[in-house]
Design a protein around this motif. Structure first.
Motif, PDB file in Angstrom:
ATOM      1  N   GLU A 183     155.317  61.071  28.459  1.00  0.00           N
ATOM      2  CA  GLU A 183     156.700  61.517  28.512  1.00  0.00           C
ATOM      3  C   GLU A 183     157.611  60.390  29.003  1.00  0.00           C
ATOM      4  N   ILE A 184     157.135  59.683  30.008  1.00  0.00           N
ATOM      5  CA  ILE A 184     157.919  58.557  30.537  1.00  0.00           C
ATOM      6  C   ILE A 184     157.957  57.424  29.509  1.00  0.00           C
ATOM      7  N   LEU A 185     156.814  57.113  28.947  1.00  0.00           N
ATOM      8  CA  LEU A 185     156.740  56.026  27.974  1.00  0.00           C
ATOM      9  C   LEU A 185     157.679  56.275  26.806  1.00  0.00           C
ATOM     10  N   ASP A 186     157.693  57.500  26.323  1.00  0.00           N
ATOM     11  CA  ASP A 186     158.535  57.812  25.166  1.00  0.00           C
ATOM     12  C   ASP A 186     160.014  57.598  25.475  1.00  0.00           C
ATOM     13  N   ARG A 187     160.385  57.885  26.717  1.00  0.00           N
ATOM     14  CA  ARG A 187     161.780  57.703  27.106  1.00  0.00           C
ATOM     15  C   ARG A 187     162.243  56.255  26.924  1.00  0.00           C
ATOM     16  N   TYR A 188     161.309  55.321  27.042  1.00  0.00           N
ATOM     17  CA  TYR A 188     161.688  53.906  26.978  1.00  0.00           C
ATOM     18  C   TYR A 188     161.066  53.183  25.788  1.00  0.00           C
ATOM     19  N   ASN A 189     160.621  53.968  24.817  1.00  0.00           N
ATOM     20  CA  ASN A 189     160.027  53.391  23.603  1.00  0.00           C
ATOM     21  C   ASN A 189     158.863  52.458  23.896  1.00  0.00           C
ATOM     22  N   ILE A 190     158.054  52.850  24.858  1.00  0.00           N
ATOM     23  CA  ILE A 190     156.852  52.089  25.183  1.00  0.00           C
ATOM     24  C   ILE A 190     155.682  52.750  24.453  1.00  0.00           C
ATOM     25  N   LEU A 191     154.971  51.948  23.682  1.00  0.00           N
ATOM     26  CA  LEU A 191     153.856  52.493  22.910  1.00  0.00           C
ATOM     27  C   LEU A 191     152.668  52.805  23.815  1.00  0.00           C
ATOM     28  N   MET A 192     151.942  53.874  23.481  1.00  0.00           N
ATOM     29  CA  MET A 192     150.677  54.125  24.159  1.00  0.00           C
ATOM     30  C   MET A 192     149.536  53.677  23.237  1.00  0.00           C
ATOM     31  N   VAL A 227     147.554  64.692  24.292  1.00  0.00           N
ATOM     32  CA  VAL A 227     148.546  63.657  24.118  1.00  0.00           C
ATOM     33  C   VAL A 227     148.231  62.883  22.847  1.00  0.00           C
ATOM     34  N   GLU A 228     149.241  62.392  22.227  1.00  0.00           N
ATOM     35  CA  GLU A 228     149.070  61.724  20.944  1.00  0.00           C
ATOM     36  C   GLU A 228     149.407  60.235  21.089  1.00  0.00           C
ATOM     37  N   PRO A 229     148.388  59.384  21.035  1.00  0.00           N
ATOM     38  CA  PRO A 229     148.639  57.944  21.201  1.00  0.00           C
ATOM     39  C   PRO A 229     149.350  57.370  19.972  1.00  0.00           C
ATOM     40  N   ASP A 230     149.949  56.197  20.138  1.00  0.00           N
ATOM     41  CA  ASP A 230     150.617  55.539  19.011  1.00  0.00           C
ATOM     42  C   ASP A 230     149.660  54.634  18.249  1.00  0.00           C
ATOM     43  N   ILE A 231     148.702  54.090  18.981  1.00  0.00           N
ATOM     44  CA  ILE A 231     147.689  53.242  18.381  1.00  0.00           C
ATOM     45  C   ILE A 231     146.342  53.622  19.003  1.00  0.00           C
ATOM     46  N   ILE A 232     145.311  53.703  18.178  1.00  0.00           N
ATOM     47  CA  ILE A 232     143.956  53.938  18.687  1.00  0.00           C
ATOM     48  C   ILE A 232     143.097  52.738  18.311  1.00  0.00           C
ATOM     49  N   VAL A 233     142.336  52.252  19.265  1.00  0.00           N
ATOM     50  CA  VAL A 233     141.427  51.136  19.010  1.00  0.00           C
ATOM     51  C   VAL A 233     139.996  51.644  19.135  1.00  0.00           C
ATOM     52  N   PHE A 234     139.166  51.298  18.145  1.00  0.00           N
ATOM     53  CA  PHE A 234     137.797  51.807  18.180  1.00  0.00           C
ATOM     54  C   PHE A 234     136.799  50.727  17.782  1.00  0.00           C
ATOM     55  N   GLY A 235     135.524  50.988  18.050  1.00  0.00           N
ATOM     56  CA  GLY A 235     134.503  50.018  17.717  1.00  0.00           C
ATOM     57  C   GLY A 235     133.128  50.617  17.972  1.00  0.00           C
ATOM     58  N   LYS A 236     132.293  49.844  18.570  1.00  0.00           N
ATOM     59  CA  LYS A 236     130.944  50.225  19.000  1.00  0.00           C
ATOM     60  C   LYS A 236     130.246  51.273  18.127  1.00  0.00           C
ATOM     61  N   ALA A 237     130.338  52.568  18.519  1.00  0.00           N
ATOM     62  CA  ALA A 237     129.487  53.584  17.903  1.00  0.00           C
ATOM     63  C   ALA A 237     129.802  53.853  16.437  1.00  0.00           C
ATOM     64  N   LEU A 238     130.895  53.333  15.937  1.00  0.00           N
ATOM     65  CA  LEU A 238     131.250  53.545  14.523  1.00  0.00           C
ATOM     66  C   LEU A 238     130.079  53.206  13.611  1.00  0.00           C
ATOM     67  N   THR A 239     129.328  52.173  13.947  1.00  0.00           N
ATOM     68  CA  THR A 239     128.162  51.785  13.138  1.00  0.00           C
ATOM     69  C   THR A 239     126.863  52.022  13.888  1.00  0.00           C
ATOM     70  N   ASN A 240     126.937  52.786  14.965  1.00  0.00           N
ATOM     71  CA  ASN A 240     125.756  53.011  15.798  1.00  0.00           C
ATOM     72  C   ASN A 240     125.138  51.683  16.273  1.00  0.00           C
ATOM     73  N   GLY A 241     125.984  50.685  16.401  1.00  0.00           N
ATOM     74  CA  GLY A 241     125.494  49.396  16.903  1.00  0.00           C
ATOM     75  C   GLY A 241     124.823  48.520  15.857  1.00  0.00           C
ATOM     76  N   LEU A 242     124.878  48.935  14.589  1.00  0.00           N
ATOM     77  CA  LEU A 242     124.203  48.148  13.543  1.00  0.00           C
ATOM     78  C   LEU A 242     125.100  47.047  12.984  1.00  0.00           C
ATOM     79  N   ASN A 243     126.359  47.100  13.322  1.00  0.00           N
ATOM     80  CA  ASN A 243     127.318  46.121  12.805  1.00  0.00           C
ATOM     81  C   ASN A 243     128.541  46.154  13.720  1.00  0.00           C
ATOM     82  N   PRO A 244     129.101  45.002  14.034  1.00  0.00           N
ATOM     83  CA  PRO A 244     130.223  44.974  14.994  1.00  0.00           C
ATOM     84  C   PRO A 244     131.539  45.532  14.463  1.00  0.00           C
ATOM     85  N   LEU A 245     131.505  46.229  13.344  1.00  0.00           N
ATOM     86  CA  LEU A 245     132.753  46.748  12.794  1.00  0.00           C
ATOM     87  C   LEU A 245     133.589  47.469  13.858  1.00  0.00           C
TER      88      LEU A 245
END
Lengths: 473, 473, 473, 473
Positions: B260-269, B292-310
Motif C-alpha cells: 500500500e505504501i509502495l503503490d503510493r510512491y510508484n515503487i515496484l515490488m 498481495v500482487e507483486p510487480d515482478i516475480i523472479v524465479f529459478g532453482k526448482a523450475l527444472t528440479n535442479g537439472l538445468n540452471p534455467l
C-alpha cells in the motif's frame, strides 16, 4: 525408437496451424527483450543434429554459427550427450557446497592443461553463464587490485549483467539502465581492416599500442600517478579474437606489446575466451596464438557443447589462492552442477583424444581459401580472415570498404528462408552477423565439419550472396 | 545395465585411496572461493536418488535441504529426467535467438498461471542462474523507474553477481569487492521471533511497517521529495519468506500493508521466489499466501528440479511489453536453452497433474507438528515455524533465545558424519543452516517426501540434537 | 563621510522606481535556482548594522537569524571590519601556495584551542565555503578509511556540492541530479519532540542508540562483517545541534553513547560545526556540551563574521599528518586567502577577549525563558528549546503538535512586511524557518544582542504571532 | 596612518626570529595537504602591491603569475579595494536568500555582456570558489541532460571537490580518495607542440577532432546508441586555453569543429573560464577567440581581483530558466555575498572603462616577441606561445623538446630566492609552473603591467634562466 515415432507422429499434425498458435503465444507471453525479435520473421526450430538445424516442417539448415561457438563439437554429439545421460542416472543433482568427483577432475584437467601451456599454477572457479564468470573475474580484479575500474576494448563483448554491460563497449546495452558507476575505459581495438587511427598495418609499427602507452606518460593523461606509479584501473579485459565485434584477429605481436605495458603498472590481463576457447581457433585458447600469458581466463559456452551453461574462470594462484579468495567469496546455486561438470569432463577427454590441434587449422585454412576465392570474385566482400574455424567475411558496397548492412541482412534472411538449392535440395543457411557495422558474417562451424560440408556451405553462401546482391542492387 | 555395472566396478576400487587423490586435486586446482570450504571436513557425494544422497562409500544421507529447494521434486525424478533425455535426443542445442516450442509453451504456462492467480497480464523473460534473473529484474526496474537505487530487506539474499550483492544485505559479500554504487537501502524485516524493534507481535500493530512509512513523511527522512511525491528508490526487493535469512515467515498482513505504501510512491515490488517458488510453501509462489500482487516475480532453482540452471522473471505487461523492454534489452547465450525449457515445461505439467496444493500443506503441518513436539522437549529449540515444506528450527542456548551457533554447527557435523542410527541402519542427515545468527536449520525436504520419511528425518534429527547438546554442554 | 552622503543622495532618488528596475533585471538575468525565490515577495536590503537590516526605503528589520549564524558578532562589527580593511591595505591578495602570517596564526590558534579542549593534537586545513570544507573532510575520510560511504543523520544538512548533497538527508536536493553513488546511509536523529520511534524521552533509555547499535549485531543488518569486524561505512557525519533540521538539541548523553559504538568499528565521527561553531551555543563548538571528542571538525560561517567565505576542517593528527594527507591532497585558489584569515584571526582574538562563555548562556537562558512564557500563552507553539543563542520555536496547530507550516510562513511574511509596531515604531522581523516540517523558527540572534533587544524581538514576534494566528484561523 | 606605523614598527622587530616561530607553528598546526609544501623552502609574504609581492624582510618579487590570474588587475588595485571598503561600510553582510542591488546589477552586466557577444540570452548563478561553480554547472548538466557522465580534456583542470576531481584529468588528485563513480571520459587535447597523435599541425587536418568524431561512428565505440542517436555523456568540459595544463592554445578552428559534433548529439559545451576569463587573453572570455558559443560558462578568480572568492556560472536560458532550474536547485551561504558582488560590479565597470581589448593584446604581443627572442637564444626553451597576457614557455633539454623539469624547478627556485639583480637591485621573480610534464612557465602578469616592467620581467627571467642552465648542466 518410440520417441522418434512420437516425433514423427507429431510432425504429422497440421504443423502450420500449430506454428501459428505458437507464434501467437510467443507474441503474448514471451518477453521480446532478448534477441529473438531482432529478426522480422521468426524461425522456430525443432531438431538439431551434426551441423544442421531443422525447422518444424523438416527443412534442413546448414549452421555456420553453432550457437555462437557453444556447440563446437556438433549438435547432438553422441559422446557428450551420453555423458549427460550417464550423470543423469547417477548423480543428477547435488548442492554445490558438497563435492563430487567430476567437478574436481574437470578443474584439475583445465588447470593442469593451462599449467602445461603457460607454465603457471592456478585454479578454476566454476559458475553458470559466461556473464556470471565475468562477474567472478571482476570480483577477483577488485579484491586483488583494490580497483573498481578496468580497461576494455571498443568492440568488446563480455555479457549483459549490469557488471558485464559496464565493460562491454556498446552503449546501446546501457542506455536504458541508468548510471553505470564502473563503466570501463574503452580502448580502440587493433581492427586493422578499419584501423581506428587510419594507419596501414604494414607501416603502422603498432601505433595503437603506442597510443595506449602514451596514457601512462604523465598523470595528466588521466590514468596514472607517476609519483606512485599506480594506475587508476585494475585490469584490461580482452578477447583474443573479438567475437561479437566481428571475429577481428589482432596482429600477432599485439598482445605481447600490450601486456608489457600492463605489467609495468600491475594491471591484470583478463582474457575472455567464452567464444574463442575450446579449439574454435585451432588451439585450446585463442590467446595461445599470441605468445602472451593472461592473468585470468574466463570460459564458458563450448565447455559443455551447449548442453549446460557451465562456465568458469582460471586465475593465477596469487590471485585465487585460498588466502586471496577465501571461502564464501562468491557463490551460485548451480556453479559446479554435477551435470555440467560431467559433460565438461567428457569434453576434455574428447579433446585429449582428438586431433583438433591439427584438424581445426587444416579445415580452417581450407575454408578460408574458399572464402578468399569468393572475395576475389565479389567486390562486395571487403575482407575475409580467419584463425582456425573462426572466420569472418565483411560485406561492403562495391568499393569493398563501405559497410553494407543491408546486403548482410538480406543474405542472412535468404539463408533463413530455407530455399537455397546449391546442394541439390532445398536448404537453409544459418549465418551470424557481427561487427561494429553489423556487416560481418562471423562463421563458426562445427569443429567436426567435413571438407565437403565446407564446400556445401560455401556454395550455399555464394548462392545467397548472388541473390542478395541482386535484391539490394 | 552396463552403466551401473561400470559404476559398481568403479566402487570396487579402493575408494579411500581414490578419495584422497580427489581431495588432493581439489586442494590444488579448485578455487576455495565458493562455499565448499565453509566445512572443515569435505564430503564427496557420488549418487542421489529420491530424498537421499550417497557418498563414495555408499553411505546414505537423508537430505532435508534438497539443494536449497532446487530439487523440490526429488533427486533423480524419473519424469523430469526423462524429459531431459527426450530433448537431448531431439533438440539438445539451439541458439536462443531462434525459437523452439518448449520455450514458448513454458512461458505461456507460467504467465497464464500468474494471470489466473493475480488477474494481471504479464510476460516471461528467461535466463540462467537466479542472480542473472535478478540482474534482469534490476534492468526492468531501472528502465521503467529511471532509478538505480532500491530498497531491500536486512536478512535478504538475492545472489552474488555484483548487482545482486549490492541488494543482498550481508556486508561480508561486498567487503572485498570495492565500492558498490548501487547499494540498496536495507530495511528491517518482520522477523518477529527477534523483532528488530523489540516488540511483541501481539501488540505491535505493525510497528515495523509504520517505521517504513515514516520515511515518507518529510523530505528530511531522505527518500522522498514531498513537492513531487517522487521517491529516490525505484523498487523494493522482497522474498515472500526469507531463505538464507532463516525461513522467516512474515505476519500474514505484512506485505499488504507494505505494498500500500509502495503503490503510493510508484515503487515496484519485486518478489524473489527463487527459493520459495514451485510449491515449496504449499502454493505455486510463496507470495500467494500474503494477499498481495507483486510487480515482478523472479524465479529459478526448482523450475527444472535442479537439472538445468534455467531461471527467469515475470513482469507486468506495462513493465515488460515490447515497447517498454524492446528487443536486445538483455541477453544471455543460454537464456532459454532447449534442455532447460523442456524440463521446465515438464515440471509445469507435473505440477498441474499433482495435488501439491493439498499434499504440501498437509505434509508441512505434520512435519511442523513433530518439530513443535521436539521444541516442547528441548529448550535449545528456540523457535520452530513453517509454511508448507519450508520449515525452520532456531537453535539457542538453554534460555530458548540466545542464538547457539556452536550447537547448530555441531548437529550439522553429526548429520554429515553419516553415523546416525535412528532408522535402524547407519545414515547421515543433510541439514542446511541459515539465519542472521547462523543458528537456524532451514528445512526444505522433497515435496514428495512421505510421512514415514518425515518420521525418520525427525528421529535422525533428534538423535543428532541429543548428541549435539551433549557434546557442546 | 562622503560615502554616506552618496548613499543618502542615492536614497533621495525615486527608490520605488529603481527597485522595480532592479526586480525586473533580477527576473531576467539572475538564476532563480538559489533560495531567493522561495519567497513570493522579494526583499531587497541595502544596509546592515548591529542586529538590524535596512531595506531600500530605510525600514528597519530586527534580525533573528543573522545570515544563519554567519554573523554571530553583529552586522558591521567595527573591530572585524577594521581587520579586513587593514589587511586590504597591506596584503590583500596572495596565492595560497605561499605562506602569510595570518594563515599560520589562525591555524595555530584554532588547533591550540581544540587541543586544550579535547586534549588531542591536530591540524587545520582551510578552504572557502562550508561545502568545500565538507568535501575536504570527505577526502580525509576516504583516504584514511578506504571507504566512500558514510552515515549521516536524517534532518542533517552539510551543503550542496554533489558530495555534500549525497550526505545531506533531503532527497529534494538530489532529485534532479541523477544517481548519487555515495549516498549516505541516513540514521534517525534524536529529535525527541517528534521521536522517530514514538518513544517518550523519560522512558526510552536511548532506544535510538540501541537501534543504531543493532545494525552491528550480524552481517545481515547490512553494515558489518562480523568475521573481520569491519564496517562498510567510514564515518558518521553529525551536527552537534541540527541546523536546517530545526535546531534540534539531542539528549546530553546521546553522542557519548553513539561514539562508543563508532569507536568499536573504527568509524570516524565528523562534527559539522558550520552553523553551531564560534559560540552560537555558548561554547566554542556546539559539541563541547556533549562530552564527546570528534575526529574531524568542520567549520565556516562565523569564523569571519560573514565577511569572507573562509571555512576549514580540523582533524586529529593521525588523520591529517603530512604522511596521511600529503602535499597536494586538496587545493583551492582561495583556500587560505589573506583577507579571510586576517578577519578570522581577529575573530579569534575578539573571542579570547570576550566573555562569551558567560554572556551567551545568560542571554540564551533569558531569551529561552521569554519564549517559554510565550509557549504557555499560545498553544500553537508546540515546542521551544535552546542552547546558548541557538533557539527553536516549533509552530503547530492548536493541539500543540501537528506541524503548522501555514502559520509559520504567515508569521515570517508578517515579519518581512516591515509593519510591526511593537517597539514603538514600524519595524520588520527577520525570521528563519527550518525543521523537518518547515514549521520551526530557528532563532540565531547576534551574540552581542542586548537584553532589551531580546525583549523587543520577543514583542515583535508575539505581535506577528497574534496576527498570524488571526490570519490563518 | 597609524596602521602603517604599526606595520613599520612590526617590521622593526627581529624578523628572522619571528619567521622561525611562524614556520614552527606552521609545521605543527597547518595541514600540509594543500600546495604550500610542494616547495622545499617555504616563503612567507607580507605585502603585495601592483605587480610585486614583498616578503617579511621587505624583499621585492616581480610576480608573473598573479595568483594564477585571480589578480588580473594588479595587487591592491585602489579602485577595487575601495569598492570593498565602501560595501563594508554599508552592507557588509546579508543572507543570500535576500536580494541586494549589487548582486542584481552584476548578474545583469555579465549576462548582458554575454548576450551582446554571443547573441544568446542566459542567466547568472553565483557561488564561491571555482570548484563550487563547477559543481553548479555539473548540476545543470545532470538536470538538463539526465546524464552523470561528461567528456573532459586530458590536461584539463576544474577544481578539487570530489565532483570537480572526477572531471579533472590528473589521477594523482583521485588516487587516495576511493572510487569516483562519475569519472569523466578524458579526450586528448590539441596540444600541438606535443601532439598526442604525433602529427604536425600543418598537415594534420584536425586529426584529433576526427578521432573524437570517430567515437560516434558506431555503438561499439562506447558512447552512442546509433538507433536513438543519444550519447552516454551529457557535456564536454573545456578550458578555452588549458590553465594548469600549461597555457596550451588550441588551433583557431578547433572548438568550432568540436562543437559541431557536440551539437549533433545534444552534448553541452561547458566552458571553464576560471583562469582565462576577465581579459587574461585579451578578450572578456578566452573562448571568444575561437568563434564558438558555449552552452555554459564557468567563471571565478579575477571577477573580484582576488578580494573575494565569488564565482559563478552563466547558462543559456533553456538550461537555467526558472522552470529548468527552479528555486532551491542549489545554494551556498556565501553564494552572492554582498562584498564579493560589490567588488565584482566595480570590476565590470573598470573593464568597461578600460581599453583592455586593445591594451592586453598589445602588451601580450610585445611580451611574446621578447620571449620569442629568448627562445631563439636558448635551445632549452622548446616552445613559447601566448594569447593576450596568457603566455607559456616550455623548458626542455638542449634538443628543444625533451621536457626538463629539473631546469624548470631550478629557475623557479632562483626566482623565489630573491637574489636576482637584473633590474639594478636585488629582486625575486614569481613564476608559476604548469604543463603535463611540469616544465612550462605559465605567465600571467597583471593586465596593467607596463612595457618597462615587461622588460624587467624578461631580464630577470633571462638571468634566472642562465643561472639555471649553469646549475643543472
Amino acid at each position: 525408437m518410440s520417441q522418434n515415432q512420437k516425433t514423427a507422429k507429431k510432425a504429422a499434425k497440421p504443423v502450420k496451424q500449430d506454428t501459428d498458435e505458437l507464434l501467437s503465444l510467443e507474441a503474448k507471453y514471451c518477453s521480446w527483450g532478448d534477441t529473438v525479435h531482432y529478426a522480422q520473421k521468426l524461425n522456430i526450430f525443432s531438431r538439431s543434429e551434426g551441423i544442421y538445424l531443422y525447422d518444424r516442417e523438416g527443412a534442413e539448415y546448414l549452421d555456420l554459427q553453432m550457437w555462437y561457438s557453444a556447440v563446437n563439437f556438433g549438435y547432438k554429439n553422441k559422446r557428450l550427450n551420453d555423458a549427460l545421460k550417464r550423470q543423469l542416472d547417477i548423480l543428477p543433482q547435488l548442492a554445490c557446497q558438497y563435492l563430487h568427483e567430476e567437478k574436481i577432475r574437470l578443474a584439475a584437467k583445465l588447470a593442469q592443461r593451462i599449467e602445461r601451456t603457460f607454465e603457471t599454477k592456478g585454479r578454476i572457479h566454476f559458475n553458470v553463464g559466461g556473464a556470471q564468470a565475468i562477474e567472478d573475474s571482476l570480483k577477483l580484479v577488485r579484491s586483488s587490485t583494490g580497483r573498481n575500474l578496468v580497461f576494455a576494448f571498443m568492440g568488446g563483448y563480455h555479457g549483459r549483467t549490469l557488471g558485464a554491460s559496464a565493460i562491454t563497449s556498446s552503449y546501446r546495452y546501457r542506455e536504458k539502465f541508468g548510471h553505470f558507476s564502473d563503466r570501463a575505459m574503452f580502448i580502440p581495438y587493433p581492427y586493422c581492416f578499419r584501423c581506428p587511427y587510419d594507419k596501414k598495418k604494414e607501416f603502422c609499427d603498432f601505433y595503437c599500442v603506442k597510443q595506449f602507452e602514451r596514457l601512462f606518460e604523465t598523470e595528466y593523461h588521466s590514468v596514472v600517478n607517476k609519483k606512485t606509479n599506480k594506475c587508476e584501473l585494475g585490469a584490461f579485459y580482452v578477447e583474443s579474437i573479438q567475437g561479437t565485434g566481428g571475429y577481428v584477429i589482432p596482429p600477432y605481436e599485439y598482445f605481447v606489446r600490450l601486456k608489457e605495458i600492463l605489467d609495468r603498472y600491475n594491471i591484470l590481463m583478463v582474457d575472455d575466451e567464452i567464444q574463442m576457447g575450446f579449439f574454435r581457433t585451432g588451439r585450446f585458447w585463442g590467446i595461445e596464438h599470441f605468445n602472451v600469458e593472461p592473468d585470468i581466463i574466463v570460459f564458458g559456452k563450448a565447455l559443455t557443447n551447449g548442453l549446460n551453461p557451465l562456465s568458469g574462470i582460471w586465475a593465477k594462484e596469487r590471485l585465487i589462492s585460498p588466502e586471496a579468495f577465501p571461502p564464501g567469496s562468491t557463490h551460485s546455486t548451480f556453479s559446479s552442477n554435477s551435470l555440467g561438470t560431467a559433460i565438461g569432463l567428457e569434453t576434455m577427454k574428447l579433446i585429449e583424444e582428438s586431433d583438433l590441434t591439427i584438424e581445426v587449422p587444416e579445415k580452417g585454412e581450407y575454408f578460408l581459401s574458399r572464402l578468399k576465392a569468393l572475395k576475389r570474385k565479389y567486390p562486395e566482400i571487403g575482407d575475409v580472415d580467419g584463425l582456425g574455424l573462426a572466420l569472418r567475411m565483411e560485406m561492403c558496397h562495391k568499393d569493398g570498404f563501405t559497410p553494407n548492412k543491408e546486403l548482410t541482412d538480406c543474405i542472412t534472411d535468404i539463408g533463413l528462408s530455407g530455399k537455397l538449392t546449391a546442394g541439390g535440395k532445398k536448404r537453409g543457411l544459418i549465418l551470424d552477423v557481427g561487427g561494429y557495422h553489423k556487416n560481418v558474417f562471423t562463421l563458426a562451424p562445427s569443429l567436426f565439419i567435413q571438407k565437403k560440408e565446407i564446400d556445401l556451405a560455401v556454395d550455399l553462401f555464394e548462392e545467397a550472396l548472388k541473390e542478395g546482391i541482386r535484391l539490394t542492387a
